[in-house]
Design a protein around this motif. Sequence first.
Motif, PDB file in Angstrom:
ATOM      1  N   MET A 308       0.994  -1.326  -0.102  1.00 28.89           N
ATOM      2  CA  MET A 308      -0.049   0.028  -0.044  1.00 28.89           C
ATOM      3  C   MET A 308       1.105   1.262  -0.180  1.00 28.89           C
ATOM      4  SD  MET A 308      -2.882  -1.415   2.603  1.00 28.89           S
ATOM      5  CE  MET A 308      -4.357  -0.354   2.158  1.00 28.89           C
ATOM      6  N   GLN A 309       1.073   1.558  -1.305  1.00 28.41           N
ATOM      7  CA  GLN A 309       2.426   2.430  -1.384  1.00 28.41           C
ATOM      8  C   GLN A 309       2.217   4.026  -1.053  1.00 28.41           C
ATOM      9  OE1 GLN A 309       3.248   3.373  -5.469  1.00 28.41           O
ATOM     10  NE2 GLN A 309       0.995   2.910  -6.162  1.00 28.41           N
ATOM     11  N   HIS A 310       1.119   4.436  -0.673  1.00 23.99           N
ATOM     12  CA  HIS A 310       0.943   5.685   0.036  1.00 23.99           C
ATOM     13  C   HIS A 310       0.879   5.808   1.391  1.00 23.99           C
ATOM     14  CE1 HIS A 310      -0.222   5.960  -4.161  1.00 23.99           C
ATOM     15  NE2 HIS A 310       0.524   7.107  -4.418  1.00 23.99           N
ATOM     16  N   ILE A 394      -4.724   7.095  -1.481  1.00 23.99           N
ATOM     17  CA  ILE A 394      -4.605   6.345  -0.443  1.00 23.99           C
ATOM     18  C   ILE A 394      -5.838   5.407  -0.524  1.00 23.99           C
ATOM     19  CG2 ILE A 394      -4.973   6.492   2.129  1.00 23.99           C
ATOM     20  CD1 ILE A 394      -3.221   8.919   2.163  1.00 23.99           C
ATOM     21  N   LYS A 395      -6.797   5.922  -0.556  1.00 17.09           N
ATOM     22  CA  LYS A 395      -8.309   5.182  -0.675  1.00 17.09           C
ATOM     23  C   LYS A 395      -8.085   4.372  -2.134  1.00 17.09           C
ATOM     24  CE  LYS A 395     -13.125   5.622  -1.022  1.00 17.09           C
ATOM     25  NZ  LYS A 395     -13.383   4.498  -1.826  1.00 17.09           N
ATOM     26  N   ASN A 396      -7.382   4.698  -3.057  1.00 16.46           N
ATOM     27  CA  ASN A 396      -7.124   3.895  -3.892  1.00 16.46           C
ATOM     28  C   ASN A 396      -6.469   2.627  -3.838  1.00 16.46           C
ATOM     29  OD1 ASN A 396      -8.932   5.341  -5.903  1.00 16.46           O
ATOM     30  ND2 ASN A 396      -6.792   6.219  -6.716  1.00 16.46           N
ATOM     31  N   ASP A 397      -5.462   2.824  -2.820  1.00 12.37           N
ATOM     32  CA  ASP A 397      -4.667   1.784  -2.180  1.00 12.37           C
ATOM     33  C   ASP A 397      -5.473   0.671  -1.503  1.00 12.37           C
ATOM     34  OD1 ASP A 397      -2.333   2.443  -3.265  1.00 12.37           O
ATOM     35  OD2 ASP A 397      -1.787   3.547  -1.337  1.00 12.37           O
ATOM     36  N   PHE A 398      -6.581   0.997  -0.773  1.00 13.15           N
ATOM     37  CA  PHE A 398      -7.440   0.250  -0.005  1.00 13.15           C
ATOM     38  C   PHE A 398      -8.375  -0.442  -1.008  1.00 13.15           C
ATOM     39  CE2 PHE A 398      -6.159   2.510   3.519  1.00 13.15           C
ATOM     40  CZ  PHE A 398      -6.184   1.740   4.614  1.00 13.15           C
ATOM     41  N   ASP A 399      -8.989   0.327  -1.985  1.00 11.51           N
ATOM     42  CA  ASP A 399      -9.787  -0.311  -2.825  1.00 11.51           C
ATOM     43  C   ASP A 399      -9.186  -1.309  -3.694  1.00 11.51           C
ATOM     44  OD1 ASP A 399     -11.708   1.483  -2.243  1.00 11.51           O
ATOM     45  OD2 ASP A 399     -11.580   2.980  -3.654  1.00 11.51           O
TER      46      ASP A 399
END
Length: 505
Positions: A308-310, A394-399
Amino acid sequence: MKRHVNLTIKQVTSCYADGSLNPRLVTDYALEDSSQLKSLNIFTKLTPETALHQAKESAFRYETKDPKGPLDGIPIAIKDNFCTKDVVTTCASKMLENFVPTYNATVCQRLFNAGAVLLGKTNLDQFGMGSGTVDSIFGPTKNIWSENLKEEGKFRIVGGSSGGSAVAVATGITYAAIGSDTGGSTRNPASYCGVVGFKPTYGLVSRHGLIPLVNSMDVPGILTRKVDDLALILNTIAGPDDLDSTTFKREFKPINLPETADIDIRNVRIGIPKEYHCEGLSDEVLEAWVEIADLLQSEVASVEQVAMQHTSASIFVYSILNQCEVSSNMARYDGIEYGHRADENSSTEELYAKTRSEGFNRVVKTRILTGNYFLLRKNYHDYFEKALKVRRLIKNDFDQVFSEKVDVLLTPTTMTDAPLYSDFVSQSNRDQCAVQDFCTQPANMAGVPAITIPIKLSKKGLPIGLQLMSKNLSEETLLKVAKWIEGKVGFDCLENNQIYNARKD
């Protein structure tokens, strides 16, 4: 130890139903315990008259075989940033020290409708701005797990900002407590105090009547000693609310957790985000993390490392957005409509200035000033807009990780066990939040549900908790995995702490 204290909520109400316990007796014990443990500074306001009246009504319902449901007669506590009708709601601040709401927050009203007994309002960092429950006009709350509760500065912090709620549960005074969670304010103290702390999906539980800190991240949180108890509270307070436009419109389906032995995790995919193995993570927390990952894998659950790179940017983005929204939300406190009003009549501007100077502590004023700086026209693009863009990443990392790889993420909750008060306050509020909230605030940035559960004791005899996160509206899966782990590790907050023996004043 009183024989009812270590029961689950369901067991207590079963005892009410068969007559072996009575809501009035249990409430009397809870009020007695809160008095005997007052040195911990758990409550900003006890409500004995309200509690005894509610307990009496509950007892009558059980006598007539007409209880309201699984929470009828259960003592609870509510963080002092939720509005409670005719009960002072202070946010642990001078600004609101005499503020008495005329209505109940939706969360509170739903609990009262279910027959819960309000024991009191709990301490917090002023307006929820902190991670220690040390910045309150009522003074700091002390951790019941402290080796030394009496020597100045030698006690352990409780975490924050929902520290009073966590200790109310950890001491056995209440069976559950309501907190709020903006960047980990429920999970952080739960981890330090050896209880279960839960942050629901943003929009699942109404924020109406929760005095706002950061509107885009605030959610009501739940603290209990067992996951089953948490599910009962969630079933009561979740669901749409016409008074809060941010809640989901579809009805909430109650969660019924099976017995631990019947929970099948073989098809659950567990992710271990490598970015959470970060600077400052203690060896003991890392060891607990590895132990639970190995335990899950031994049961044929899929466990794999994910990226989760961010994550490393998240705490900085959280800090910027937090302070921007704080500066906006705090503008309502002007000494005119409600709250503290300074003795100043030379001009409206001077009244505002003096009121706010007197009503806010240094932490709140610093966040207001910093937020206003970020929102200046010349800085808006460089700070606020960029922070919003990174929040989306950050949300895209989770999604991405939930859609493609795993169902649940397993991470630390805090970097260490509970620090000493003297060590904690030697650093600034900003620096402490950057450390204490590192693992918890990404869930608020993404809006996903998260839970911390106690795992073991450190070498100092202090609780260590781990965090689970899952995709939006997957609370049932999250709580099932949490309950399975809870059953395997067998951590018992009250028995481990023995608070009703050596540590009660």
